[in-house]
Each structure stands twice: as structure tokens, then as C-alpha cells.
Design an enzyme around this catalytic site. Structure first.
Site, PDB file in Angstrom:
ATOM      1  N   ASP A 111      38.306  47.010  43.330  1.00  0.00           N
ATOM      2  CA  ASP A 111      37.102  47.164  42.482  1.00  0.00           C
ATOM      3  C   ASP A 111      36.774  45.900  41.694  1.00  0.00           C
ATOM      4  O   ASP A 111      35.604  45.581  41.490  1.00  0.00           O
ATOM      5  CB  ASP A 111      37.313  48.304  41.469  1.00  0.00           C
TER       6      ASP A 111
HETATM    7  P1  NAP Z   1      41.959  49.186  42.833  1.00  0.00           P
HETATM    8  O1  NAP Z   1      40.486  49.110  42.795  1.00  0.00           O
HETATM    9  O2  NAP Z   1      42.625  50.434  42.398  1.00  0.00           O
HETATM   10  O3  NAP Z   1      42.418  48.859  44.353  1.00  0.00           O
HETATM   11  C1  NAP Z   1      43.746  48.745  44.692  1.00  0.00           C
HETATM   12  C2  NAP Z   1      43.839  48.400  46.168  1.00  0.00           C
HETATM   13  O4  NAP Z   1      45.201  48.111  46.442  1.00  0.00           O
HETATM   14  C3  NAP Z   1      43.442  49.535  47.085  1.00  0.00           C
HETATM   15  O5  NAP Z   1      42.214  49.262  47.716  1.00  0.00           O
HETATM   16  C4  NAP Z   1      44.600  49.664  48.092  1.00  0.00           C
HETATM   17  O6  NAP Z   1      44.091  49.587  49.414  1.00  0.00           O
HETATM   18  C5  NAP Z   1      45.480  48.463  47.770  1.00  0.00           C
HETATM   19  N1  NAP Z   1      46.907  48.774  47.837  1.00  0.00           N
HETATM   20  C6  NAP Z   1      47.547  49.872  47.420  1.00  0.00           C
HETATM   21  N2  NAP Z   1      48.853  49.801  47.685  1.00  0.00           N
HETATM   22  C7  NAP Z   1      49.048  48.611  48.280  1.00  0.00           C
HETATM   23  C8  NAP Z   1      50.201  47.947  48.795  1.00  0.00           C
HETATM   24  N3  NAP Z   1      51.413  48.503  48.764  1.00  0.00           N
HETATM   25  N4  NAP Z   1      50.048  46.713  49.324  1.00  0.00           N
HETATM   26  C9  NAP Z   1      48.823  46.145  49.398  1.00  0.00           C
HETATM   27  N5  NAP Z   1      47.695  46.724  48.930  1.00  0.00           N
HETATM   28  C10 NAP Z   1      47.818  47.949  48.386  1.00  0.00           C
HETATM   29  O7  NAP Z   1      42.648  47.998  42.032  1.00  0.00           O
HETATM   30  P2  NAP Z   1      42.050  46.890  41.042  1.00  0.00           P
HETATM   31  O8  NAP Z   1      41.143  45.973  41.785  1.00  0.00           O
HETATM   32  O9  NAP Z   1      43.235  46.349  40.339  1.00  0.00           O
HETATM   33  O10 NAP Z   1      41.114  47.674  40.048  1.00  0.00           O
HETATM   34  C11 NAP Z   1      41.610  48.501  39.026  1.00  0.00           C
HETATM   35  C12 NAP Z   1      40.741  49.735  38.923  1.00  0.00           C
HETATM   36  O11 NAP Z   1      41.423  50.657  38.057  1.00  0.00           O
HETATM   37  C13 NAP Z   1      39.389  49.455  38.318  1.00  0.00           C
HETATM   38  O12 NAP Z   1      38.408  50.248  38.910  1.00  0.00           O
HETATM   39  C14 NAP Z   1      39.592  49.849  36.864  1.00  0.00           C
HETATM   40  O13 NAP Z   1      38.391  50.212  36.238  1.00  0.00           O
HETATM   41  C15 NAP Z   1      40.541  51.023  37.012  1.00  0.00           C
HETATM   42  N6  NAP Z   1      41.329  51.289  35.793  1.00  0.00           N
HETATM   43  C16 NAP Z   1      42.013  50.295  35.198  1.00  0.00           C
HETATM   44  C17 NAP Z   1      42.700  50.539  34.026  1.00  0.00           C
HETATM   45  C18 NAP Z   1      43.435  49.440  33.298  1.00  0.00           C
HETATM   46  O14 NAP Z   1      43.703  49.594  32.117  1.00  0.00           O
HETATM   47  N7  NAP Z   1      43.790  48.358  33.963  1.00  0.00           N
HETATM   48  C19 NAP Z   1      42.734  51.822  33.498  1.00  0.00           C
HETATM   49  C20 NAP Z   1      42.056  52.849  34.184  1.00  0.00           C
HETATM   50  C21 NAP Z   1      41.358  52.563  35.320  1.00  0.00           C
HETATM   51  P3  NAP Z   1      44.947  50.191  50.650  1.00  0.00           P
HETATM   52  O15 NAP Z   1      45.188  51.621  50.315  1.00  0.00           O
HETATM   53  O16 NAP Z   1      44.085  49.985  51.843  1.00  0.00           O
HETATM   54  O17 NAP Z   1      46.216  49.406  50.714  1.00  0.00           O
END
Ligand code: NAP
Length: 458
Positions: free
Chosen positions: A385
């Protein structure tokens, strides 16, 4: 012991909390900040043994401190980095519960007190109890004990009704001075517990970090209020500091996710978009790790964007090994951290620090976003994201308006992920289909290891 020494020690403890918190704002001094705040806590705890209202309950105090201390020490040592959000939820729940317990003891005694103090005790009790039961539900959800969201018809109205009835009981207790029935007090606490549960069950597990941060702010407030009731400056200051820090953090997270806090609390994620999200054109193009190794080894500048998947794969050590290899070959490597990458604030920073990545090559979104256009290779590892250009271009996307890392502006983008899994928001990522993007499928740690050995052989 003279009272002024006790008060001065509480004040010193509170000062250490503030100075400790200040130092936590930079990763360089954060560890020291934790130690300072811990010393403040030890001081405040020890001096309480000399407080004139303790009534010689030394054995009970010592047993409680020993049980709590041992459990916290052992669990703190054992917890995995990926389980940190639920750990925080649990600790936070304990804080809220402790504030509520103090209020309960004060109110059960039915001693005469001013209306202001009684109001603070009741409001602190309400907030602390809600934070307690709400945080426990957050813990159960994040731990996977409670799965999915619980929704039923007229849910928000029922929640509002429970809240109003709880408030009415609270108000009645305040207005009746010392004349309230113990049963009313018990009903008040039970309703507050129920409200905390009802408020949290409809919220999705992935939104829990924001909710925990909100409960953290509430716990701080409850502790601060009860500090006024007990006339304890350390509790007042610590509570206010936690309350305001928690509020700021909640706001920051909601802003970085581009969602108002009301949207987190009262609607499913994705409810925000009004229309159909834009169709993605093009196709995902695969690449193998040998080609990526060559591309990175001969690049001038590489930016690594870690995300939640790096935490899942525990790939941070391998990513740092890869970075060192590239640096030895003269490549300029930087890390770009999005404020909500991962699942809790500072998630990526903590993992990179654990792996030993120096702070001076780790950059925040604002510091690095202009550099992507002059970058040869961007390695997106487990992030989704936070690099989705739809946030910039698609007004119907649920993440529209969220600031993102401009990975798509780089000359080449390599995305490491296991398959076609979506990110937290559940939407397609336009970056993966771009002409300058190549997909390197596999588990984050395994892929990073492969890249390390491939570069060694070059
Ligand atoms: P993300 O959007 O959750 O995407 C994570 C990606 O990692 C997935 O597309 C997944 O694809 C891949 N993945 C999972 N396991 C994996 C592995 N073992 N090896 C390689 N890839 C793997 O992550 P992000 O870009 O860090 O974004 C964070 C999201 O969380 C945002 O939307 C944010 O708003 C939300 N959020 C963040 C917080 C905070 O405080 N940081 C709190 C609440 C919500 P595959 O399944 O295809 O591998």
C-alpha cells in the site's frame, strides 16, 4: 519520611518520564530514554512504600510488584517483534485497568470529597475501564484468539445507548455525594466494561494498532485523572504525558493512512471510496534473482523500501547483509520508511535497528521522496500500500490522498513478494503493472539470501 521528600521524589520520577520520552523521539537516544523512564518508574514505586496512606500493606504491595514484574520481564524478553502490537495492547489494558481499580477503591470507600474530585474519579473510572476491556479485545483479535469482526443490526445505536446509560449511572454517583448504592457502582463498572467490548468488536484486526493507540491515550487520561484524585504528581504528569502522546500518535497514524479516526472506529476499511476503483492496465512482469543481483550490483544508487512482508519474513538481517555487499561495491544504498509501513508505528525502524542498519541511511518519507527520480533501482520488499500510486491518481481508491513513497518515479523497481496477495487495504497495486517494475516472487528472507549469494558470485 517527611512529606516533601516523598513529593519531591514523585516529581523527580515524573521529570524522568518526560526527559525519557523526549529522548525516545530519536532512534539514537531511544534506548537511553527507555532506561531513564524506567528509573523514574522505579523511584516512584519505591517512594510509595513511605507514603503515609499505605497503611503497612507492604507484603501485598511487594507480592503484586513481584508478580507483575516477573510476568512483564519474561514476556518482554520472549515476545517476537511481529507480536509487539498485541503485547502493547495487553500492557495498555493493564494500565487502564489499574486506573479503574484505583477509582473503584476510592469510590467504594465513600469518603466525602469535593464534587470536582468525585467527577474526576468517576470519569477516570469510565475511561480506564473502557480502555481495559477494549484493549483486551484488541489483544484477542491481534493474537488470533478472536477472529473476524462482530457486526449486528443497529450496532452503533446500541453502543450509543449503552454509553448513555453508563454515563447516567456515573452522573448519578457524582450527584449523590456519598449516598450512592454499591450496586449502582457495580452496574456502572460492568456497563463500562461492556461498552469497551462493544466498541471494539466491530473493528477489523488490521485497524487495531490505531485503536490501541487511542486506548493508550485514554489510559493516560484515566491515570492522570486518578492522579488528581490521589494528589499524586507522578501519576498526574505521567498520565497527561501518555494521554497527549497517545492522542498525537493516533492522529498521526490516522493522517498517514488518510482516514479520519471516526472512519477507523465506525466503518469497515474500504468504506471510504464512493465509486469503482480504476481498472489496472498492463501486466506484471517477472524477473529472476540473478538479473536483479546484476542490476543492483552495477547501480549507482539503490533505495530499499521495507514493508509488512519484511516483518513477516523476518528478512531484515539478510536485507542488511545485502546492503553491506552493495556498499562494498560502491553502491549508494538508502532505506525509505513510510510512517505507516508495517502494522505499528516505527515497525520498520525497530526491525532495521535490530539488524544493525545505521540510522544515517534510513530516511522518512518527506526526506527521501524527491530522490526516487534519480534512483537506479528501488527494492520494494514486502511493502504494498505504501507504494501504490493509486493513492495519488485514483480518486475512487480507498487509499486516495494517502501520502506514498514515490517508488514509481525510479528508473527500475523490483518488488519482492510471495505472490499476488494484496496489501492491508485489499486493493490492486498499480505500481506492480508499471513498465519499469519487475516482480521477484518469493519469501522476503529467501529472496534476500539468494540476492546475497548471487552478488557474491559476480
Ligand atoms: P501491506 O500493504 O500490508 O503489504 C504487505 C505485502 O507483503 C503484501 O502485499 C504481501 O504480499 C507481502 N508479504 C507478506 N508476507 C511476505 C513474505 N513472507 N515475504 C515477502 N512478502 C510478503 O504493507 P505496507 O506496504 O507495509 O503497508 C502497511 C499497511 O498497513 C498500510 O495500508 C497501513 O495503512 C496499514 N496499517 C499500518 C499501521 C502502522 O501503524 N504501521 C497500522 C494499521 C494499519 P504476498 O502475500 O503476495 O506476499
Amino acid at each position: 519520611m517527611p512529606d516533601f521528600i516523598i513529593q519531591a521524589t514523585y516529581f523527580l520520577g515524573a521529570l524522568l518520564f518526560i526527559l525519557g520520552l523526549k529522548q525516545m523521539s530519536s532512534p539514537v537516544t531511544a534506548r537511553r530514554g527507555i532506561v531513564w523512564a524506567g528509573v523514574g518508574m522505579v523511584l516512584a514505586t519505591l517512594i510509595t512504600y513511605f507514603h503515609h496512606e499505605i497503611n503497612h500493606n507492604y507484603i501485598l504491595m511487594t507480592v503484586a510488584i513481584a508478580i507483575g514484574g516477573i510476568i512483564a520481564f519474561v514476556s518482554g524478553k520472549k515476545v517476537a517483534m511481529t507480536d509487539m502490537p498485541q503485547m502493547i495492547a495487553l500492557y495498555n489494558g493493564m494500565g487502564g485497568g489499574a486506573a479503574a481499580a484505583i477509582a473503584a477503591v476510592v469510590l467504594i470507600q465513600q469518603q466525602p470529597m469535593s464534587m470536582t474530585v468525585q467527577t474526576l474519579a468517576v470519569v477516570g473510572a469510565l475511561i480506564g475501564t473502557v480502555a481495559f476491556s477494549g484493549s483486551l479485545i484488541a489483544f484477542f483479535k491481534l493474537q488470533g484468539i478472536l477472529k473476524g469482526v462482530i457486526r449486528f443490526p443497529m450496532q452503533q445505536w446500541i453502543n450509543a445507548l449503552v454509553f448513555v446509560i453508563t454515563l447516567t449511572f456515573g452522573l448519578a454517583i457524582i450527584l449523590s455525594g456519598t449516598q450512592y448504592e454499591m450496586s449502582s457502582l457495580a452496574i456502572f463498572f460492568v456497563l463500562a466494561l461492556v461498552f469497551g467490548v462493544l466498541m471494539t468488536v466491530p473493528i477489523g484486526g488490521a485497524d487495531m494498532p490505531v485503536v490501541i493507540s487511542l486506548y493508550n491515550a485514554l489510559t493516560g487520561l484515566a491515570v492522570g485523572f486518578e492522579g488528581f484524585v490521589l494528589e499524586n504528581p507522578a501519576m498526574m504528569i505521567a498520565g497527561i504525558v501518555v494521554g497527549s502522546a497517545g492522542t498525537l500518535l493516533t492522529q498521526l497514524m490516522a493522517k498517514a493512512m488518510n482516514r479520519p479516526i471516526t472512519n477507523v472506529l465506525f466503518s469497515n476499511f474500504g468504506d471510504g471510496g464512493d465509486g469503482e476503483a480504476a481498472e489496472v492496465s498492463g501486466s506484471m512482469k517477472e524477473i529472476d534473482s540473478t538479473d536483479v543481483a546484476v542490476m543492483m550490483a552495477f547501480a549507482e544508487k539503490v533505495i530499499v523500501i521495507p514493508g509488512y512482508g519484511m516483518a513477516v519474513a523476518q528478512a531484515q538481517h539478510k536485507v542488511w547483509e545485502l546492503t553491506k555487499q552493495l556498499q562494498e561495491r560502491g553502491v549508494n544504498v538508502k532505506f525509505a520508511i513510510h510512517p505507516v509501513a508495517g502494522r505499528m508505528p516505527g515497525h520498520m525502524n525497530v526491525l532495521l535497528a535490530e539488524a544493525g542498519v545505521p540510522y544515517d541511511i534510513i530516511y522518512d518519507l518527506d526526506e527521501i521522496n524527491d530522490e526516487f527520480a534519480t534512483t537506479d533501482v528501488v527494492l520494494v520488499i514486502g511493502a504494498n500500500d505504501v507504494v501504490n500510486p493509486a493513492a495519488r491518481t485514483d480518486a475512487n481508491s480507498p487509499i486516495y490522498g494517502m501520502p506514498i513513497l514515490n517508488a514509481d518515479y525510479a528508473k527500475n523497481v523490483i518488488v519482492v513478494k510471495r505472490g499476488k496477495g494484496a496489501g492491508f487495504s485489499g486493493i490492486e497495486n498499480h505500481l506492480f503493472f508499471a513498465d519499469n517494475t519487475r516482480m521477484l516472487y518469493g519469501d522476503g528472507q529467501a529472496v534476500a539470501s539468494e540476492l546475497v549469494s548471487n552478488i557474491k558470485e559476480l
